[in-house]
Design a protein around this motif. Structure first.
Motif, PDB file in Angstrom:
ATOM      1  N   TYR A  64      -6.074   1.255   0.645  1.00 22.73           N
ATOM      2  CA  TYR A  64      -5.300   2.209  -0.071  1.00 22.73           C
ATOM      3  C   TYR A  64      -4.034   2.020  -0.590  1.00 22.73           C
ATOM      4  O   TYR A  64      -3.548   1.463   0.267  1.00 22.73           O
ATOM      5  CB  TYR A  64      -5.764   3.719   0.484  1.00 22.73           C
ATOM      6  CG  TYR A  64      -7.262   3.951   0.703  1.00 22.73           C
ATOM      7  CD1 TYR A  64      -8.122   4.677  -0.136  1.00 22.73           C
ATOM      8  CD2 TYR A  64      -7.666   3.563   1.809  1.00 22.73           C
ATOM      9  CE1 TYR A  64      -9.367   5.026   0.215  1.00 22.73           C
ATOM     10  CE2 TYR A  64      -9.171   3.865   2.360  1.00 22.73           C
ATOM     11  CZ  TYR A  64      -9.953   4.812   1.177  1.00 22.73           C
ATOM     12  OH  TYR A  64     -11.164   4.955   1.575  1.00 22.73           O
ATOM     13  N   ASP A  84       0.457   7.039  -4.334  1.00 28.84           N
ATOM     14  CA  ASP A  84       1.347   7.148  -5.428  1.00 28.84           C
ATOM     15  C   ASP A  84       2.907   7.704  -5.195  1.00 28.84           C
ATOM     16  O   ASP A  84       3.484   7.630  -5.850  1.00 28.84           O
ATOM     17  CB  ASP A  84       0.607   8.333  -6.366  1.00 28.84           C
ATOM     18  CG  ASP A  84      -0.399   7.823  -7.317  1.00 28.84           C
ATOM     19  OD1 ASP A  84      -0.691   6.513  -7.428  1.00 28.84           O
ATOM     20  OD2 ASP A  84      -0.992   8.623  -7.913  1.00 28.84           O
ATOM     21  N   GLN A 135     -10.670   8.058  -1.251  1.00 29.98           N
ATOM     22  CA  GLN A 135     -10.406   8.048  -2.653  1.00 29.98           C
ATOM     23  C   GLN A 135     -10.058   9.415  -3.298  1.00 29.98           C
ATOM     24  O   GLN A 135     -10.795  10.440  -2.891  1.00 29.98           O
ATOM     25  CB  GLN A 135     -11.565   7.336  -3.246  1.00 29.98           C
ATOM     26  CG  GLN A 135     -11.688   7.549  -4.751  1.00 29.98           C
ATOM     27  CD  GLN A 135     -10.948   6.369  -5.276  1.00 29.98           C
ATOM     28  OE1 GLN A 135      -9.948   5.856  -4.410  1.00 29.98           O
ATOM     29  NE2 GLN A 135     -10.571   6.335  -6.600  1.00 29.98           N
ATOM     30  N   PHE A 169      -5.406   6.082  -3.291  1.00 30.39           N
ATOM     31  CA  PHE A 169      -6.546   5.586  -4.123  1.00 30.39           C
ATOM     32  C   PHE A 169      -6.942   4.377  -3.678  1.00 30.39           C
ATOM     33  O   PHE A 169      -6.098   3.593  -3.143  1.00 30.39           O
ATOM     34  CB  PHE A 169      -6.133   5.516  -5.528  1.00 30.39           C
ATOM     35  CG  PHE A 169      -5.978   6.645  -6.232  1.00 30.39           C
ATOM     36  CD1 PHE A 169      -6.766   7.511  -6.883  1.00 30.39           C
ATOM     37  CD2 PHE A 169      -4.585   7.482  -6.298  1.00 30.39           C
ATOM     38  CE1 PHE A 169      -6.647   8.626  -7.525  1.00 30.39           C
ATOM     39  CE2 PHE A 169      -4.285   8.825  -6.935  1.00 30.39           C
ATOM     40  CZ  PHE A 169      -5.296   9.347  -7.529  1.00 30.39           C
ATOM     41  N   ALA A 192      -7.157   0.487  -3.469  1.00 33.78           N
ATOM     42  CA  ALA A 192      -6.447  -0.540  -4.286  1.00 33.78           C
ATOM     43  C   ALA A 192      -7.327  -1.530  -4.601  1.00 33.78           C
ATOM     44  O   ALA A 192      -8.332  -2.010  -4.209  1.00 33.78           O
ATOM     45  CB  ALA A 192      -5.592  -1.063  -3.421  1.00 33.78           C
ATOM     46  N   LYS A 196      -4.860   0.856  -9.031  1.00 33.10           N
ATOM     47  CA  LYS A 196      -5.767   1.614  -8.459  1.00 33.10           C
ATOM     48  C   LYS A 196      -7.142   1.212  -8.910  1.00 33.10           C
ATOM     49  O   LYS A 196      -7.412   0.671 -10.251  1.00 33.10           O
ATOM     50  CB  LYS A 196      -5.606   3.194  -9.155  1.00 33.10           C
ATOM     51  CG  LYS A 196      -4.390   3.714  -8.697  1.00 33.10           C
ATOM     52  CD  LYS A 196      -4.105   5.032  -9.472  1.00 33.10           C
ATOM     53  CE  LYS A 196      -2.936   5.706  -9.246  1.00 33.10           C
ATOM     54  NZ  LYS A 196      -2.754   7.161 -10.041  1.00 33.10           N
TER      55      LYS A 196
END
Length: 289
Positions: free
Chosen positions: A75, A78, A151, A158, A160, A166
């Motif tokens: 993941y 952000d 997720q 999110f 990867a 994303k």
């Protein structure tokens, strides 16, 4: 019921079993993935020698994602930045989202552009893997390949994609993708990550399948409803279809008809590799793995 109809129904049933099994926990007696140990090591800051080996995998409803060497989804957050690469996840956060660690600045990978890979130094002295500058992490609750329980968590985390962005849910018509499968490297898969194969008995000019009836029960063809289907991670100019004897469309890559193997039950299985000296997992250019 005609023989062709019976074969079609049986093939559909086999496909359903294959698709439904992908990404699910192992069967009794099946090998247990080593992933949880690696996650635990990362959470404690202990580096497993030689880890991680960065690969790709296919997750239902997400398509192709980054994964560690055990197939566990990776993941990105952000809250982090990629220029410069910076992780904002420490303490309790790092216990829930263990960073993917490297024991060297040279990250080993399969199916990922080496030019995108790097590392950053964490406050505890460990090295964290970055992809396109983005630090990547495990999710502690993911305990088996094919899972992506993190997720969208907190609107921040999110899965990867292999390019560091994303991962986006596949389109409804996605039929063909790629994943890293053990020592075979990057191979073709269906939308749920099941390995796809090619037969040495088939021809490419014109693309023709020689696998019908009982053969098609053991090696279900990869079928589509129309020539317009989604492709992920494969050069679209190499992708096509061939019309089978029963009129259905089978996917081809570089003219090679593609098949599943009825003996594969989980994502990452490749039990059909080399069978009868004829069947081989297919690479992204249609060549045999």
């Amino acid at each position: 019921m005609t023989r062709t109809r019976a074969v079609a129904l049986a093939t559909t049933a086999l496909l359903g079993a294959l698709l439904g099994a992908c990404g699910q926990p192992g069967r009794p007696g099946a090998a247990v993935p080593a992933g949880p140990d690696r996650v635990a090591a990362a959470a404690g800051g202990e580096i497993v020698p030689g880890a991680p080996e960065l690969t790709t995998a296919v997750v239902p409803d997400l398509g192709t994602v980054l994964a560690d060497g055990d197939g566990l989804t990776l993941y990105r957050s952000d809250r982090d930045t990629n220029d410069p690469p910076t992780s904002t996840c420490d303490g309790d956060c790092a216990r829930r989202w263990p960073p993917a660690l490297a024991d060297s600045v040279d990250v080993r990978s399969q199916g990922v552009d080496q030019a995108l890979l790097g590392t950053l130094d964490r406050p505890d002295g460990t090295r964290q893997v970055t992809v396109a500058g983005w630090p990547v992490y495990h999710f502690a609750a993911d305990t088996a390949p094919g899972r992506a329980g993190g997720q969208g968590a907190d609107g921040t985390w999110f899965a990867a994609a292999p390019n560091g962005r994303k991962a986006l849910p596949p389109t409804a018509d996605l039929a063909l993708a790629t994943a890293s499968v053990g020592a075979l490297g990057t191979v073709l898969t269906d939308r749920t990550g099941m390995t796809l194969y090619r037969s040495e008995r088939d021809t490419t000019d014109p693309p023709t399948s020689t696998c019908e009836d009982a053969c098609a029960l053991r090696w279900p063809p990869l079928l589509v409803g129309s020539p317009d289907f989604g492709v992920q991670g494969v050069d679209r100019s190499l992708v096509g279809t061939t019309t089978r004897a029963d009129g259905r469309l089978q996917v081809t890559v570089a003219g090679r008809p593609l098949y599943l193997f009825a003996g594969d039950r989980l994502c990452g299985d490749a039990g059909g590799q080399g069978l009868d000296g004829v069947w081989f997992a297919a690479r992204t250019d249609g060549s045999r793995a």
